[in-house]
Design a protein around this motif. Sequence first.
Motif, short mmCIF file in Angstrom:
data_model
loop_
_atom_site.label_atom_id
_atom_site.label_comp_id
_atom_site.label_asym_id
_atom_site.label_seq_id
_atom_site.Cartn_x
_atom_site.Cartn_y
_atom_site.Cartn_z
N GLY A 64 23.58 57.98 66.38
CA GLY A 64 24.00 58.77 65.82
C GLY A 64 25.62 59.24 66.68
O GLY A 64 26.57 59.87 65.97
N ILE A 65 26.00 59.13 68.37
CA ILE A 65 27.08 59.15 68.54
C ILE A 65 27.98 58.04 68.26
O ILE A 65 29.07 58.45 67.88
N ILE A 66 27.68 56.70 67.86
CA ILE A 66 28.59 56.15 67.13
C ILE A 66 28.75 56.63 65.89
O ILE A 66 29.99 56.40 65.14
N LEU A 67 27.58 57.42 64.60
CA LEU A 67 28.09 57.60 63.58
C LEU A 67 29.23 58.56 63.23
O LEU A 67 30.28 58.53 62.97
N ALA A 68 28.62 59.44 64.02
CA ALA A 68 29.70 60.29 64.68
C ALA A 68 31.20 60.47 65.22
O ALA A 68 32.33 60.93 64.66
N LEU A 69 31.19 59.38 66.38
CA LEU A 69 32.24 59.44 67.14
C LEU A 69 33.00 58.46 66.38
O LEU A 69 34.82 58.06 66.41
N VAL A 70 32.89 57.48 65.72
CA VAL A 70 34.11 56.15 64.85
C VAL A 70 33.49 56.79 63.14
O VAL A 70 34.84 57.23 62.53
N PHE A 71 32.76 56.87 62.43
CA PHE A 71 32.50 57.00 61.24
C PHE A 71 33.13 58.24 60.87
O PHE A 71 34.09 58.64 60.04
N PHE A 72 32.66 59.24 60.91
CA PHE A 72 33.02 60.41 60.51
C PHE A 72 34.61 61.09 61.88
O PHE A 72 35.24 61.63 60.49
N VAL A 73 34.79 60.75 62.23
CA VAL A 73 36.40 60.05 62.69
C VAL A 73 37.41 59.83 61.91
O VAL A 73 38.39 60.61 61.24
N ARG A 74 36.67 58.52 61.53
CA ARG A 74 37.52 57.75 60.44
C ARG A 74 37.46 58.27 59.38
O ARG A 74 38.56 58.25 58.14
N VAL A 75 36.79 58.84 58.84
CA VAL A 75 36.64 59.50 56.85
C VAL A 75 37.46 61.03 57.46
O VAL A 75 38.36 60.62 56.54
N ALA A 76 37.64 61.59 58.55
CA ALA A 76 38.56 62.40 58.69
C ALA A 76 39.92 62.32 58.78
O ALA A 76 41.66 62.42 57.80
N GLY A 77 40.20 61.34 59.21
CA GLY A 77 41.49 59.96 59.97
C GLY A 77 42.37 59.72 58.19
O GLY A 77 43.57 59.88 57.57
N VAL A 84 45.49 65.12 52.50
CA VAL A 84 44.82 65.98 52.10
C VAL A 84 45.17 67.31 54.41
O VAL A 84 45.58 66.19 54.82
N SER A 85 44.51 68.31 54.61
CA SER A 85 45.53 68.78 55.69
C SER A 85 44.57 68.75 56.11
O SER A 85 43.52 68.73 55.79
N LYS A 86 45.03 68.43 57.55
CA LYS A 86 44.11 68.26 59.26
C LYS A 86 42.86 69.56 59.02
O LYS A 86 41.14 68.61 59.34
N GLU A 87 43.06 70.46 58.79
CA GLU A 87 41.43 71.49 58.73
C GLU A 87 40.50 71.11 57.10
O GLU A 87 39.40 71.31 57.77
N ALA A 88 40.97 70.64 56.49
CA ALA A 88 40.75 70.46 55.14
C ALA A 88 39.65 68.90 54.56
O ALA A 88 38.69 68.97 55.26
N ALA A 89 40.16 68.20 55.77
CA ALA A 89 39.90 67.06 56.70
C ALA A 89 38.59 66.96 57.13
O ALA A 89 37.83 66.12 56.95
N TRP A 90 38.82 68.04 58.15
CA TRP A 90 37.77 67.75 59.67
C TRP A 90 36.40 68.69 58.70
O TRP A 90 35.69 68.50 59.27
N GLY A 91 37.41 69.43 57.69
CA GLY A 91 36.36 70.34 57.26
C GLY A 91 35.46 69.70 56.58
O GLY A 91 33.57 69.84 56.48
N ARG A 92 35.70 68.20 55.47
CA ARG A 92 35.11 67.61 55.23
C ARG A 92 33.84 66.47 55.90
O ARG A 92 33.43 66.26 55.44
N ALA A 93 34.64 66.22 56.44
CA ALA A 93 33.83 65.19 57.60
C ALA A 93 32.95 65.79 58.22
O ALA A 93 31.98 65.47 58.24
N VAL A 94 33.09 67.22 58.35
CA VAL A 94 32.16 67.72 59.26
C VAL A 94 30.83 68.36 58.78
O VAL A 94 29.52 68.13 58.96
N GLY A 95 31.87 68.48 56.78
CA GLY A 95 30.70 68.83 55.65
C GLY A 95 29.29 67.84 55.22
O GLY A 95 28.65 67.89 55.03
N PHE A 96 30.26 65.93 55.80
CA PHE A 96 29.34 64.92 55.67
C PHE A 96 28.09 64.60 56.93
O PHE A 96 27.05 64.27 56.39
N ALA A 97 28.87 64.94 58.05
CA ALA A 97 27.96 65.38 59.06
C ALA A 97 27.06 66.16 58.59
O ALA A 97 25.80 66.01 58.92
#
Length: 174
Positions: A64-77, A84-97
């Motif tokens: 879960g740590i690897i998924l959260a810190l690698v995959f979701f950060v990469r999705v947002a990036g 996509v704006s920073k807020e929308a990108a992180w919102g989508r990544a956290v929504g995917f989580a």
Amino acid sequence: IILLLSIVIYTGYLTPLTAFGLVLIFSIFSSCLEVASDGYYIRIFDKSEQAEFVGIKTAAIRGGIILALVFFVRVAGQLQEDGVSKEAAWGRAVGFASITLFVLAIYYLFGLPRAIDDKAVKSSGGFPLLTVLIEYLQQRRSWAIIAMLLLFRFGQGMQVYMVPPFLMDSADAG
């Protein structure tokens, strides 16, 4: 809570206080769930099954740590690179989580073992968590155990949270 955090980030209403409050609530719920699940599995498993459960749980936490810190950060990036704006990108990544956690919750509901003869434990009165904490703190040298745990975990915690900044740029940039 994570879906709510996703919506707050996506809409741009995230303030430091809002983020702190939502993460604090999520942390409390997460801790309560972990304590409850540990107690449940201690009650229904024998010693060898408990050891196996600890291994599976540790692997799941690390995954879960690897998924959260690698995959979701990469999705947002990647979303930010696509315009996509920073807020929308992180919102989508956290929504995917949050969707990932919901799917796992459905799996847990039907896939995890159940106790056949499990019964509720009667409380002797008062707030049970407070009773347990007081009993723990009354043990000899409990402060030393708490200090060791905090200091031991501090380095690991700092290491885990320093990985994402290094994953935000390409390998050519260092």
